[in-house]
Design a protein around this motif. Sequence first.
Motif, mmCIF file in Angstrom:
data_model
loop_
_atom_site.group_PDB
_atom_site.id
_atom_site.type_symbol
_atom_site.label_atom_id
_atom_site.label_comp_id
_atom_site.label_asym_id
_atom_site.label_seq_id
_atom_site.Cartn_x
_atom_site.Cartn_y
_atom_site.Cartn_z
ATOM 1 N N GLY A 20 16.453 32.439 -44.070
ATOM 2 C CA GLY A 20 17.264 31.922 -43.068
ATOM 3 C C GLY A 20 16.391 31.914 -41.812
ATOM 4 O O GLY A 20 15.690 32.675 -41.436
ATOM 5 N N GLY A 21 16.586 30.959 -41.127
ATOM 6 C CA GLY A 21 15.918 30.645 -39.632
ATOM 7 C C GLY A 21 16.953 30.663 -38.630
ATOM 8 O O GLY A 21 18.095 30.493 -38.637
ATOM 9 N N GLY A 22 16.424 30.985 -37.347
ATOM 10 C CA GLY A 22 17.101 31.276 -36.236
ATOM 11 C C GLY A 22 17.023 30.191 -34.885
ATOM 12 O O GLY A 22 16.576 29.196 -35.202
ATOM 13 N N ALA A 23 17.371 30.832 -33.959
ATOM 14 C CA ALA A 23 17.351 29.940 -32.533
ATOM 15 C C ALA A 23 15.769 29.464 -32.226
ATOM 16 O O ALA A 23 14.961 29.819 -32.886
ATOM 17 N N ARG A 24 16.025 28.203 -31.464
ATOM 18 C CA ARG A 24 14.660 27.559 -31.230
ATOM 19 C C ARG A 24 14.773 27.274 -29.621
ATOM 20 O O ARG A 24 15.700 26.772 -29.296
#
Length: 170
Positions: A98-102
């Motif tokens: 899973g990936g998050g904010a940028r």
Amino acid sequence: MKIIIGSKNPAKIMAVQTAFSDYEAEIISNDVPSGVSDQPFSDEETIKGAINRAFGALEISGGQIGIGLEGGVQKTEYGLFLCNWGALAEEGKSPIIGGGARIPLPEEVSARLLAGEELGPVMDDYAKKVNVRKNEGAVGIFTNGQVNRSEMFSHVMKLLIGQYEYRKMG
């Protein structure tokens, strides 16, 4: 359940503890090498670092779940963006990712990274603070404290745990 975090970083540990607060779990942190650059420079490299930490944590511990959380940067036509990825590893299964904010980094910070420096020391210098990476993180500095590094990784952990729970139902 025994959960091993592939990092001793307090912001990452707090994110994992928060995410697993509803579980009967023993949470242990270990320094696990990411197997990628100290400053990951793409989503692919950052994901690989998270996966390496997650499986590395499993290998050295005998836990049921290994967690790897990795921060990096991604170059885009709009500038250099912070990125953060996580992986949850279980023995004999493919990793959950899973990936998050940028958010974009200021040109002054981006230029130093592109010249070969690592974000942690650059942020300490830029913010005139010590151990930004173990506290609010670059995201905390550049969002004026609205989102800190632990919160950012907490969101990634929710994505991982949600997928983990879904996979267990299957």
